[in-house]
Design an enzyme around this catalytic site. Structure first.
Site, PDB file in Angstrom:
ATOM      1  N   ARG A 249      -8.278  -1.633  -1.633  1.00 30.80           N
ATOM      2  CA  ARG A 249      -8.823  -1.899  -2.966  1.00 30.80           C
ATOM      3  C   ARG A 249      -9.946  -2.929  -2.822  1.00 30.80           C
ATOM      4  O   ARG A 249      -9.684  -4.122  -2.724  1.00 30.80           O
ATOM      5  CB  ARG A 249      -7.723  -2.435  -3.886  1.00 30.80           C
ATOM      6  CG  ARG A 249      -7.974  -2.163  -5.371  1.00 30.80           C
ATOM      7  CD  ARG A 249      -7.083  -3.019  -6.249  1.00 30.80           C
ATOM      8  NE  ARG A 249      -7.532  -4.386  -6.201  1.00 30.80           N
ATOM      9  CZ  ARG A 249      -6.743  -5.448  -6.380  1.00 30.80           C
ATOM     10  NH1 ARG A 249      -5.460  -5.312  -6.598  1.00 30.80           N
ATOM     11  NH2 ARG A 249      -7.266  -6.665  -6.329  1.00 30.80           N
ATOM     12  N   HIS A 253      -8.341  -5.517  -9.353  1.00 32.80           N
ATOM     13  CA  HIS A 253      -7.336  -4.571  -9.840  1.00 32.80           C
ATOM     14  C   HIS A 253      -7.853  -3.837 -11.083  1.00 32.80           C
ATOM     15  O   HIS A 253      -7.689  -2.633 -11.220  1.00 32.80           O
ATOM     16  CB  HIS A 253      -6.051  -5.331 -10.179  1.00 32.80           C
ATOM     17  CG  HIS A 253      -5.052  -4.540 -10.950  1.00 32.80           C
ATOM     18  ND1 HIS A 253      -4.298  -3.544 -10.378  1.00 32.80           N
ATOM     19  CD2 HIS A 253      -4.702  -4.567 -12.265  1.00 32.80           C
ATOM     20  CE1 HIS A 253      -3.519  -3.001 -11.309  1.00 32.80           C
ATOM     21  NE2 HIS A 253      -3.747  -3.603 -12.452  1.00 32.80           N
ATOM     22  N   TYR A 262      -6.408 -14.639  -4.437  1.00 29.03           N
ATOM     23  CA  TYR A 262      -5.458 -14.005  -3.503  1.00 29.03           C
ATOM     24  C   TYR A 262      -6.101 -13.093  -2.465  1.00 29.03           C
ATOM     25  O   TYR A 262      -5.459 -12.686  -1.507  1.00 29.03           O
ATOM     26  CB  TYR A 262      -4.363 -13.252  -4.292  1.00 29.03           C
ATOM     27  CG  TYR A 262      -4.829 -12.073  -5.124  1.00 29.03           C
ATOM     28  CD1 TYR A 262      -4.963 -10.812  -4.551  1.00 29.03           C
ATOM     29  CD2 TYR A 262      -5.114 -12.202  -6.484  1.00 29.03           C
ATOM     30  CE1 TYR A 262      -5.369  -9.724  -5.309  1.00 29.03           C
ATOM     31  CE2 TYR A 262      -5.518 -11.118  -7.245  1.00 29.03           C
ATOM     32  CZ  TYR A 262      -5.648  -9.889  -6.658  1.00 29.03           C
ATOM     33  OH  TYR A 262      -6.041  -8.810  -7.399  1.00 29.03           O
TER      34      TYR A 262
HETATM   35  C1  LIG Z   1       6.818  -0.173 -15.197  1.00 31.97           C
HETATM   36  C2  LIG Z   1       5.664  -1.115 -15.067  1.00 31.97           C
HETATM   37  N1  LIG Z   1       5.862  -2.358 -14.579  1.00 31.97           N
HETATM   38  C3  LIG Z   1       4.830  -3.223 -14.436  1.00 31.97           C
HETATM   39  C4  LIG Z   1       3.564  -2.858 -14.832  1.00 31.97           C
HETATM   40  C5  LIG Z   1       2.408  -3.836 -14.679  1.00 31.97           C
HETATM   41  N2  LIG Z   1       1.506  -3.397 -13.610  1.00 31.97           N
HETATM   42  C6  LIG Z   1       0.329  -2.799 -13.896  1.00 31.97           C
HETATM   43  S1  LIG Z   1      -0.496  -2.357 -12.526  1.00 31.97           S
HETATM   44  C7  LIG Z   1       0.699  -2.968 -11.509  1.00 31.97           C
HETATM   45  C8  LIG Z   1       0.558  -2.879 -10.004  1.00 31.97           C
HETATM   46  C9  LIG Z   1       0.745  -1.513  -9.466  1.00 31.97           C
HETATM   47  O1  LIG Z   1       0.372  -1.461  -8.117  1.00 31.97           O
HETATM   48  P1  LIG Z   1       0.281  -0.103  -7.321  1.00 31.97           P
HETATM   49  O2  LIG Z   1       1.467   0.755  -7.641  1.00 31.97           O
HETATM   50  O3  LIG Z   1       0.062  -0.441  -5.911  1.00 31.97           O
HETATM   51  O4  LIG Z   1      -0.981   0.620  -7.959  1.00 31.97           O
HETATM   52  P2  LIG Z   1      -2.527   0.179  -7.923  1.00 31.97           P
HETATM   53  O5  LIG Z   1      -2.763  -0.641  -9.165  1.00 31.97           O
HETATM   54  O6  LIG Z   1      -2.775  -0.596  -6.689  1.00 31.97           O
HETATM   55  O7  LIG Z   1      -3.292   1.458  -7.974  1.00 31.97           O
HETATM   56  C10 LIG Z   1       1.734  -3.514 -12.253  1.00 31.97           C
HETATM   57  C11 LIG Z   1       2.931  -4.155 -11.680  1.00 31.97           C
HETATM   58  C12 LIG Z   1       3.395  -1.552 -15.345  1.00 31.97           C
HETATM   59  N3  LIG Z   1       2.196  -1.094 -15.722  1.00 31.97           N
HETATM   60  N4  LIG Z   1       4.442  -0.703 -15.447  1.00 31.97           N
END
Ligand SMILES: Cc1ncc(C[n+]2csc(CCOP(=O)(O)OP(=O)(O)O)c2C)c(N)n1
Ligand SMILES: [Mg+2]
Length: 349
Positions: A249, A253, A262
């Site tokens: 990435r 985010h 970080y």
């Molecule tokens: C069930 C749930 N828990 C927490 C969140 C908050 N949240 C949004 S993005 C994220 C990180 C997800 O990381 P990853 O699965 O690696 O996907 P990326 O964003 O890197 O594509 C979190 C914890 C959410 N959207 N849904």
């Protein structure tokens, strides 16, 4: 860069370019058009966000190759289940840019009927669409159709219960599903090293009784090939495959995130230098398939599509508040009537 990943594109430090059997020159250029379309969508969206024309936006810069390579390995009858990170993947199926921009504007014109393009709604809760995709894939099989489904999720999603449930279900029922994990090394500020003690995410596949494949997610041809194998396997009735597309990435985010506390800026710079669209562009030039003129024409075409898309999204009339109450229930509860009346009263006041 990690070793041991499936790759096709060479070019760095004397590594020779490979080829994917069955891809014509036109197919190779179609992959490039799709990459440029998604890259342009993403870069313009960040600008539109800064201009206040769309809301918070989940940037997918440097993830275009894993999206394009995998979608090109599908047939139109196959279903796509995107997360917010693949919000614009429907462009590759003909969903207009204005529709997806409307989604990010929080406007009902951003909702589409999944059955129109075989693209499910954009899923924001982490991993909850994995069981949906497994269920749809299994249902297709029960109906005697030979369609498969692909579900996109991140490294962080592999820690969620819904991922476990969906993967278990798909494995046991031999659902024709491709589980495509975009391991971009981060779940917001949580690094993948804190996400799992497993050596690789692909190692998780064995526990679900399915093959686990690791591929360079910035290599559009390697992702295409790995997905095509997984789709063939699923269509033949042999069950699901877990693909770990290893990416990075190289952007925040989302537009609401400041990663400076970080992230390692040197690593980001390294990854930006080897980003996936430029890598493929150089591959095509080495193969003599892409001229400056052709590349410029494709980029200009994508920019026009985005300009028209944002203009069309901004020309939408405000949505009817009643839409908030539709599409959630087949038989809406009686309370919806007075709740809508109350909402209209508040909005009018
Ligand atoms: C069930 C749930 N828990 C927490 C969140 C908050 N949240 C949004 S993005 C994220 C990180 C997800 O990381 P990853 O699965 O690696 O996907 P990326 O964003 O890197 O594509 C979190 C914890 C959410 N959207 N849904
Ligand atoms: Mg991630």
């Amino acid at each position: 860069m990690e070793q041991g990943l499936r790759r096709v594109i060479g070019g760095d430090a004397g590594v020779p370019d490979g080829e994917v059997a069955g891809l014509s020159d036109d197919d190779l250029l179609a992959l490039y058009r799709s990459l440029v379309l998604l890259r342009t969508y993403d870069e313009r969206s960040v600008v539109y966000h800064r201009q206040g024309r769309i809301g918070t936006y989940a940037i997918f810069w440097n993830h275009e190759a894993m999206q394009v390579g995998s979608v090109h390995a599908l047939e139109d009858r196959d279903w796509i289940f995107p997360s917010y990170r693949e919000s614009a993947i429907g462009l590759l199926r003909g969903i207009p840019a204005s529709t997806i921009l409307s989604w990010w504007r929080g406007h009902p014109a951003g909702w589409w009927n999944p059955a129109d393009h075989n693209v499910a709604s954009i899923c924001v809760p982490i991993g909850t669409h994995v069981p949906h995709a497994a269920g749809l894939a299994w249902g297709k099989r029960l109906n005697g159709e030979d369609a498969v489904a692909i579900v996109y999720f991140g490294d962080g999603a592999t820690s969620e219960g819904a991922f476990h449930e969906g993967a278990t279900f798909a494995g046991v029922l031999k659902a024709p599903l491709v589980l495509l994990c975009n391991n971009n090394q981060w779940a917001i500020s949580t690094p993948v090293s804190a996400q799992t003690a497993a050596e690789t995410l692909a190692d998780k596949a064995i526990g679900y009784g399915m093959p686990g494949v690791r591929v360079d997610g910035a290599d559009v041809l390697a992702v295409y090939e790995a997905t095509r194998d997984a789709v063939d396997r699923a269509r033949a009735g042999a069950g699901p495959t877990f693909i770990e597309a290893v990416t990075y990435r190289a952007a925040p985010h989302a537009t609401a995130d400041d990663p400076t506390p970080y992230i390692d800026p040197e690593r980001v710079e390294e990854e930006r230098a080897r980003e996936c669209v430029g890598r493929y562009e150089r591959y095509l030039r080495r193969a003599g398939l892409l001229s400056d003129e052709l590349a410029e024409g494709i980029k200009q075409g994508a920019l026009v599509l985005m300009r028209d898309g944002i203009a069309a999204a901004e020309a939408e009339q405000p949505g009817d508040p009643a839409l908030l109450f539709e599409h959630a229930f087949a038989e809406p509860p009686a309370s919806f009537g007075h709740e809508l009346a109350e909402l209209r009263r508040v909005l009018a006041g």
